[in-house]
Structures are given as structure tokens and as C-alpha cells.
Design a protein around this motif. Structure first.
Motif, short mmCIF file in Angstrom:
data_model
loop_
_atom_site.label_atom_id
_atom_site.label_comp_id
_atom_site.label_asym_id
_atom_site.label_seq_id
_atom_site.Cartn_x
_atom_site.Cartn_y
_atom_site.Cartn_z
N ALA A 111 0.83 -1.19 0.00
CA ALA A 111 0.00 0.00 0.00
C ALA A 111 0.87 1.26 0.00
O ALA A 111 0.39 2.35 -0.24
CB ALA A 111 -0.91 -0.02 1.22
N SER A 112 2.19 1.10 0.24
CA SER A 112 3.04 2.27 0.47
C SER A 112 4.16 2.34 -0.56
O SER A 112 4.90 1.37 -0.78
CB SER A 112 3.62 2.17 1.87
N VAL A 114 6.85 4.41 -0.42
CA VAL A 114 8.13 4.50 0.29
C VAL A 114 8.61 3.11 0.68
O VAL A 114 9.80 2.77 0.56
CB VAL A 114 7.99 5.40 1.53
N LEU A 115 7.67 2.27 1.12
CA LEU A 115 8.01 0.90 1.51
C LEU A 115 8.47 0.10 0.29
O LEU A 115 9.47 -0.64 0.36
CB LEU A 115 6.79 0.24 2.16
N LEU A 154 11.97 1.01 -0.48
CA LEU A 154 12.93 0.42 0.46
C LEU A 154 13.19 -1.04 0.09
O LEU A 154 14.34 -1.50 0.04
CB LEU A 154 12.40 0.52 1.90
N LEU A 167 10.90 -1.99 10.12
CA LEU A 167 9.78 -1.09 10.42
C LEU A 167 9.03 -1.52 11.67
O LEU A 167 8.61 -0.68 12.47
CB LEU A 167 8.81 -1.06 9.23
N ARG A 207 13.45 0.27 14.26
CA ARG A 207 13.62 1.51 13.50
C ARG A 207 14.94 2.19 13.82
O ARG A 207 15.55 2.81 12.96
CB ARG A 207 12.45 2.46 13.79
N ARG A 230 17.80 3.37 11.17
CA ARG A 230 18.40 4.72 11.08
C ARG A 230 19.91 4.65 11.17
O ARG A 230 20.63 5.33 10.45
CB ARG A 230 17.85 5.60 12.22
N ALA A 272 21.31 3.44 7.94
CA ALA A 272 21.30 4.49 6.92
C ALA A 272 22.49 5.42 7.11
O ALA A 272 23.20 5.76 6.15
CB ALA A 272 19.99 5.27 6.99
N THR A 309 16.31 5.95 5.26
CA THR A 309 15.97 7.17 5.99
C THR A 309 14.52 7.55 5.74
O THR A 309 13.75 7.81 6.67
CB THR A 309 16.90 8.32 5.56
N ALA A 321 12.04 5.69 4.73
CA ALA A 321 11.08 4.73 5.28
C ALA A 321 10.98 4.86 6.80
O ALA A 321 9.88 4.88 7.37
CB ALA A 321 11.48 3.31 4.89
N MET A 322 12.14 4.95 7.49
CA MET A 322 12.13 4.99 8.95
C MET A 322 11.42 6.25 9.46
O MET A 322 10.76 6.24 10.49
CB MET A 322 13.55 4.94 9.52
N GLU A 323 11.58 7.37 8.73
CA GLU A 323 11.00 8.62 9.21
C GLU A 323 9.54 8.78 8.79
O GLU A 323 8.73 9.31 9.54
CB GLU A 323 11.80 9.82 8.68
N ARG A 324 9.21 8.32 7.58
CA ARG A 324 7.90 8.70 7.03
C ARG A 324 6.83 7.64 7.15
O ARG A 324 5.65 7.95 7.05
CB ARG A 324 8.07 9.11 5.55
N ILE A 325 7.21 6.37 7.32
CA ILE A 325 6.18 5.33 7.33
C ILE A 325 5.59 5.16 8.73
O ILE A 325 6.30 4.88 9.68
CB ILE A 325 6.74 3.99 6.82
N GLY A 326 4.31 5.38 8.83
CA GLY A 326 3.58 5.13 10.06
C GLY A 326 2.54 4.06 9.80
O GLY A 326 2.78 3.16 9.00
N SER A 338 1.98 2.71 6.21
CA SER A 338 1.58 3.70 5.22
C SER A 338 2.23 5.02 5.55
O SER A 338 2.37 5.38 6.71
CB SER A 338 0.06 3.86 5.22
N GLU A 339 2.64 5.76 4.51
CA GLU A 339 3.18 7.09 4.77
C GLU A 339 2.06 8.14 4.76
O GLU A 339 2.29 9.29 5.15
CB GLU A 339 4.29 7.46 3.78
#
Lengths: 200, 200
Positions: A4-5, A7-8, A11, A34, A38, A42, A45, B49, B51-56, B65-66
Motif C-alpha cells: 500500500a506504500s 516509500v516501503l 525500500l 519497520l 527503526r 536509522r 542508513a 531514511t 522509510a524509517m521517518e515517514r512510514i507510520g 503507510s506514509e
């Protein structure tokens, strides 16, 4: 892979640049980071960015180093009269981990392979020739891989050492520890037989 | 592991946070990226970076999902009358890839496991109860794993559906395709036998 994502998905795709990581493992790694780690993600990265930007090659031995001269070459504790030539930094790491070798290294970053465009120039043979000409090195240990191309490279290195009047040695071929004679390939057995050593 | 470079040692260490990656693989990955794929390494760092920051988590189904609401839940193409409950986003991905399911999902992000501190609250059961009370969902497909804890979770979900007057179904247990009866464990075979279906 459908997620669904976006960004995912990016990655998961980016993780596939790692050797031995396919679509399934990449997905598992992404979900693991995830869901459970996390901070680890980070940190990875940051470590990747630092390594890709800052690690170059040592001016003396050509291994990976973020300094102009690597810690091994710069260190006072190593024996500067022995130089071990390896194909890659991972071979250097293997020798460092397995043996008590206290000399220095020279990393070819490849092996002679004209079809791939790898000749003496690409392997830093000039740098090595100048190093041998300085007269400090008394023994050149040739530790290229026992493949066809590695053997060709070893012959070239032996010639280089001979021209500079430096003694060249190479790793012994023979029966691996824990192996059984019955199951060892014929050429290795022939090498081991020919290179037999006194038992005293 | 001893390398000449501190940055390299940090990269190798950071790579070990990936599941299934030990010291040897981490070293191989680091050397591969440095020797042959620095662009891939940079791209991976950026993807990590981001994914870790933006995916919730999606506000409706709790998958990664971001956006506040994920693409699956927001899309108009899915059947809003069927809701499939899974334990993790990877189960969601597996069902999406293998089946032609066109309904929506609800991701528990775990399974009932009091010893690990995972109760109904942690699994978003309240959110699910409210969703069922809205009356849009007509069938709740329970797709938890066939483990002891997954089964307990399935029972809880069935009760939840019953309270809301929603039909609950679950994935069929039975003989996997390509399996041989002779080698299948007894309980699976008993399930397959009990759940036999008409051949017409």
C-alpha cells in the motif's frame, strides 16, 4: 510486489542491491526494520552514507580506508619487510582473522583478466613495482586465489619480484584440515603429494 | 572483525541489524557495496531514511503507510463489505500476492499473547469493534496464523463479529498443494478429512 506504500516499495527494491538478497528477503528485512528495529534502520542508513562517501583506498596498499593511508600501513607494529599481495580487501580480512601474519599487505582490487579489461595498470602493478624498488620489502607473499586468473596473476607477481631481486613465496596448496583423502580432487591431492614435507 | 577502517567496521556492524545477516554476510555485503555498487548503497541509505521517518500506520487498517489512510483503504476499487483480519503487514502482502481478494484488510500488528503484554487493546480490537458497528462490513475473514496464539486470536475475533452481527469466516485448513498424504502431519490430515468438500 504490491504494497500500500510507495516509500516501503522503494525500500524493498533498494535492499535488493545487497548480495544474496532477493524479493522475499528484502520484504522480510523491510518489515523487520519497520516493525521492530527503526533505530537499527536509522543507524544503518547513517553508516551506509558515511561509508559510501568517506571510504576510499589507502594510498600505499589500496585497501579500503577513510584516511589517505590506512591504519595497517600507518601502524608502527607491523613488519615492513614482508608484503602479502591479495586480490581483494575481503582476502586481506580473511588472512588477518585466520593467521598471525604481522607484515603489510598490497591489495590488487582484482586479478589479471584481459577480457574484463583488467591489466597490470588497473591492478596497481606500477605502485607495487616502485614499492619493491625502494628496497624495504624482503619477501613478497603471493596470496592470489588458486583460480586460472589468480595463477596468471601470481606468475606476473613472481616475475615482478624477480626483477626487483625480492624473494617471492606463495601460499601452500594441499589437503585442507578435516578433509578426507578419498574425497579430495585429484589436482589438490597431486599438489599435496608433490609438496610433502619432512615430519621431524 | 578487524579491518583497517573504523567507518567500515561500523557499516559491517550496522548491517547485522538485518534479519538473517551474521558477521560473515555483513562483511560480504559491505565489501560488495564498496567495491561494486556505491550508487546502490547511497540509494539504500536514502530509502532507509525515508522509510524509517515517514512510514507510520494507516488510521483505518493499521498497515504500514506514509499517508494517514493507506492506498488500499483509500482506493475506490476495493469491496468495502469484506474485511480480512491478518496479524502483520507481511501476511497482508502474502494474501495480496497470492489471491484475487478484492476486499479490505485489518492488521492486528501482533496476536493475543498476554505473556508478551499483547492484549485486545494493543491489537486495535476497539478500532475493529467500531468498524464492525458501522454496519458496512458484511463478512469478517479471519486470517490469523494457525498457531496456538493465532487460534486464540481467531476465537476472540469470531466473538467480536458475533456481537456485531457480522458473519465471520476463516481460511480453510487442509492438505497443501503438491503435498503427499503420506508425509502430512496428523492434525492437518484430520482437518482436511473433516473439511472435505463435494466434488461436483
Amino acid at each position: 510486489m504490491s504494497t500500500a506504500s510507495k516509500v516501503l516499495a522503494e525500500l524493498i527494491d533498494a535492499l535488493r542491491c545487497l548480495p544474496g538478497v532477493g524479493a522475499k528477503s528484502a520484504q522480510r528485512m523491510a518489515f523487520h526494520l519497520l516493525e521492530r528495529d527503526r533505530d537499527g534502520g536509522r543507524r544503518l542508513a547513517a553508516a551506509l552514507t558515511a561509508a559510501m562517501e568517506r571510504i576510499g583506498h589507502c594510498r600505499q596498499c589500496r585497501t579500503f580506508s577513510e584516511e589517505p593511508v590506512c591504519a595497517l600501513c600507518a601502524g608502527a607494529a607491523r613488519d615492513r619487510h614482508v608484503l602479502c599481495v591479495v586480490e581483494s580487501p575481503s582476502d586481506l580480512a580473511a588472512i588477518e582473522q585466520a593467521t598471525g601474519y604481522r607484515g603489510l599487505y598490497f591489495v590488487l582490487l582484482g586479478r589479471l583478466s584481459p577480457l574484463d579489461g583488467l591489466g597490470p595498470d588497473e591492478l596497481g602493478m606500477d605502485l607495487l613495482r616502485r614499492r619493491l624498488a625502494e628496497g624495504e620489502v624482503q619477501e613478497l607473499i603471493v596470496a592470489t586465489n588458486p583460480t586460472v586468473e589468480g595463477e596468471a596473476t601470481a606468475h606476473y607477481l613472481a616475475q615482478l619480484a624477480r626483477d626487483a631481486g625480492v624473494r617471492a613465496t606463495r601460499l601452500a596448496h594441499g589437503v585442507p584440515l578435516g578433509g578426507e583423502l578419498e574425497f579430495i580432487d585429484r589436482s589438490t591431492l597431486a599438489h599435496a603429494f608433490g609438496g610433502r614435507q619432512a615430519l621431524d
